[in-house]
Design an enzyme around this catalytic site. Structure first.
Site, mmCIF file in Angstrom:
data_model
loop_
_atom_site.group_PDB
_atom_site.id
_atom_site.type_symbol
_atom_site.label_atom_id
_atom_site.label_comp_id
_atom_site.label_asym_id
_atom_site.label_seq_id
_atom_site.Cartn_x
_atom_site.Cartn_y
_atom_site.Cartn_z
ATOM 1 N N GLU A 87 5.063 -0.683 -13.843
ATOM 2 C CA GLU A 87 5.442 -0.580 -15.255
ATOM 3 C C GLU A 87 5.601 -1.934 -15.936
ATOM 4 O OE1 GLU A 87 8.950 1.845 -15.121
ATOM 5 O OE2 GLU A 87 7.813 3.701 -15.332
ATOM 6 N N GLU A 118 7.806 4.285 8.552
ATOM 7 C CA GLU A 118 9.003 3.514 8.199
ATOM 8 C C GLU A 118 9.679 2.899 9.425
ATOM 9 O OE1 GLU A 118 12.979 5.843 7.708
ATOM 10 O OE2 GLU A 118 11.466 6.942 6.571
#
Length: 687
Positions: A87, A118
């Protein structure tokens, strides 16, 4: 590997007593429980502001030296990092390579979990090594792990800090976390147990999003990507952002006269940079010069603006005959339209108009914006053949161009308005000497004709030291004036006024009063059961009505949709203008019939309006008034008295009252008339 018992001790994995029965309560109670838990997040973030601020400052220093910011995480944490990084470019026009988001499992894991990713300690090293160009000590790694112990994140932080010398930032929602001692900045935001146990996409995710927003936005503000709270570096990549770019431009340069398409073209010519367009528009410099100023200012718009137009070494002012010594400006800021006239020794050089400009009804901000549009348009017409168009994009002008200016504004006869507005208009017009700015009501512009006639002693050879100005337009008002008492003052001295009550209280003799009476006549006849006359049906057609009684609804609640042959003024948002718009209907029936037939009903209405106007003038005469018609001028302004037939009715009514003026003059252009006085007084032209 961390044991299940140690995971269970994390604050994010604990059970929330407030939501133990969340599956049994009503839906609204369920929402209330979640909302009450969410309400605690902002306070938890507040406790971390000190470390967040420190993080912003450290990252800013690196970004200003072309450093990059990389986010890594797993699951929700990784997705939030990718979201924040993605963004920044459209919001602040940052390069896409400056903020990079990556997560355990790669792009596939954005939508679908990748098993075991992970827990890997080798994948983060490979992922960081794959970034091109290679990471270095000027870059920053933000590791996001709600639990504070995700192996992928911890390994990535360790490699970035120990092997690459990068600034490392850790964000977790537990304390103490395994990140302690592993990063330079550690933000541990403890939000407590989730409403659904272990679902860290809820409060923990909200806290993480808030912290990432604060860090990235804070860095962008610190490097000059905003002006105040306006995102002046927004990237116009879609219709919403294009519109936002226009609004930012207009908000920061409210006096700009550019259309939407012209703003878009300017921004495009600046490579899509709103900030650069603002520099060009404000200072009137070239795109190249504007870019240089921004670079010198370190990208800070305020600093670039403060550099001023004179430092460019380029003369953007007028040359030769168009210098500050021989141009004057007159503005008729009326309630119906705003007219700006620029003149030199040889006379009027340009004129332009904009919309209604009443400083009382519209307020100072709106009226100033309208005034600046008319003025800038006049300047643009004057300079189009001599100067680059960017010169006239907005006010104030880069260099002073007027020796003097006169603003006659509707509502500018109150002391409070004069005191608060004079300095602002002086700055707007770039007047080097504020004493050369004359501010009066709009009627005073017409009073200039009293002085000019007195000095010139026109055809009638009678000197008129006093006079009356009658304005009959949408509204009506009359003023009396005396000649100035000394040579330093070029303006007539206002004596008294009459009328001008506004449409709520009457405004007799005006277009509003004539339209109102025509409407009343039609409705009164309808109430009496009389057949409609030509005037009544004409009023009905003006409002697009099918029958007389429908006029009431058309007056009070106009339809926004025009019917066939309906007059556009009949649906104006201002009820005064809707009613005044019926005045031309009366004039046409009284004066413009093709077969020579005169509509007596229309004539009767106009005669009564003319009698009211004459009576208003009469209130300023006689008694102890210094104005005596036999040695005074009558100046007629406003649209109605420019119609010879109506003007004749007014003068006939005046004679019946026993008033015959020494000189009578109808002036259709108040600013054009008043500018003659400015030329003579400030440009040293003899009468």
């Amino acid at each position: 590997m961390t044991s299940s018992s140690s995971l269970g001790s994390l604050q994010t994995e604990s059970r929330n007593d407030n939501s133990e029965r969340i599956d049994e309560v009503s839906t609204i109670e369920m929402c209330e429980i979640i909302n009450e838990e969410d309400a605690t997040v902002a306070h938890a973030v507040k406790l971390c502001l000190g470390e967040i601020a420190r993080t912003i400052d450290l990252i800013t220093d690196r970004v200003q030296r072309n450093g990059r910011v990389v986010y890594i995480g797993a699951g929700t944490s990784g997705r939030l990092g990718i979201l924040d990084a993605s963004e920044i470019p459209p919001t602040f026009s940052a390069p896409y390579t400056q903020f990079v988001g990556m997560m355990a499992g790669g792009d596939t894991a954005i939508r679908r979990a990748v098993e075991g990713a992970e827990d890997s300690t080798t994948l983060p090293v490979a992922d960081l090594k794959a970034i091109s160009p290679p990471l270095n000590s000027m870059d920053t790694l933000i590791g996001i792990a709600t639990s504070g112990r995700t192996p992928y994140v911890l390994a990535g932080l360790s490699y970035a800090r120990n092997n690459l010398g990068m600034l490392t930032v850790g964000i977790s929602c537990v304390r103490p976390s395994e990140m302690q001692g592993q990063c330079d900045c550690l933000i541990e935001c403890v939000v407590g147990a989730e409403a659904v146990t272990g679902s860290t996409r809820m409060k923990a995710g909200t806290a993480t999003k808030m912290i990432l927003n604060m860090i990235s936005t804070g860095v962008m503000i610190r490097v000059g990507k905003t002006y105040g709270n306006m995102m002046v570096d927004v990237k116009s990549s879609n219709h919403k952002l294009i519109d936002r770019a226009r609004r930012i431009y207009r908000t920061l340069l409210p006096s700009s006269t550019l259309t939407d398409s012209e703003v878009d073209t300017l921004i495009a010519s600046c490579g899509g940079s709103v900030k650069l367009a603002l520099v060009v528009g404000k200072l009137g410099v070239s795109v190249t010069d504007g870019r240089s100023r921004l670079e010198t200012a370190g990208g800070l718009l305020k600093k670039a603006w403060d550099s001023g137009p004179e430092s460019s070494g380029v003369d953007r002012g007028f040359d030769g005959e168009q210098s500050v010594r021989n141009l004057v400006l007159c503005i008729d800021a009326g309630g119906t339209k705003c007219s700006a006239v620029i003149a030199g020794k040889e006379g009027i050089l340009s004129r332009a108009e904009s919309g209604p400009c009443n400083f009382v009804t519209l307020g100072h901000e709106v009226a100033l914006a309208v005034l600046s549009v008319a003025t800038a348009r006049a300047i643009s017409l004057l300079t189009s053949a001599r100067q680059p168009k960017e010169f006239s994009m907005c006010l104030p002008t880069p260099t002073p161009i007027f020796a003097a200016a006169w603003v006659g504004g509707a509502g500018l006869d109150r002391v409070v308005d004069l005191a608060s507005i004079k300095l602002r208009i002086s700055r707007l017009l770039s007047l080097p000497d504020p004493s050369k700015l004359l501010i009066t009501n709009d009627a005073a512009l017409l009073s200039s004709a009293i002085i000019i006639h007195s000095d010139n002693k026109l055809v009638d050879k009678v000197s008129t030291e006093t006079g009356v100005v009658l304005i009959t337009g949408t509204g009506s008002i009359a003023y009396s004036f005396g000649s100035p008492t000394n040579q330093s003052n070029c303006l007539p001295i206002p004596l008294e006024r009459a009328g001008g009550w506004g449409y709520l209280l009457g405004d007799e003799g005006s277009a509003y009063a004539i339209g109102r009476e025509a409407i009343r006549t039609a409705l009164r006849a309808r109430d009496m059961g009389l057949p409609p006359t030509i005037l009544h049906t004409s009023i009905m057609e003006y409002f697009g009505c099918s029958f007389i009684g429908e006029i009431i609804s058309a007056v009070y609640n106009p339809s926004p949709t025009l019917k066939e042959s309906q007059d556009v003024t009949s649906v104006h948002s201002d009820p005064k203008l809707r009613i005044a718009g019926a005045c031309p209907v009366v004039f046409n029936l009284a004066f413009s019939t093709l077969d020579g037939h005169v509509d007596n009903e229309a004539i009767s209405i106009l005669k009564e309006a003319a009698r009211s106007a004459a009576h208003t003038i009469g209130l300023l005469l006689g008694g102890g008034s210094p104005v005596k018609p036999e040695n005074s001028a009558l100046i007629l302004g406003g649209a109605l008295v420019q119609v010879e037939a109506y003007r004749k009715l007014v003068l006939e009514a005046l004679e019946r009252l026993g008033h015959r003026f020494a000189h009578i003059e109808a002036i259709p252009d108040a600013a054009g008339s008043a500018v003659r006085l400015l030329i003579r007084h400030f440009l040293l032209i003899s009468p």
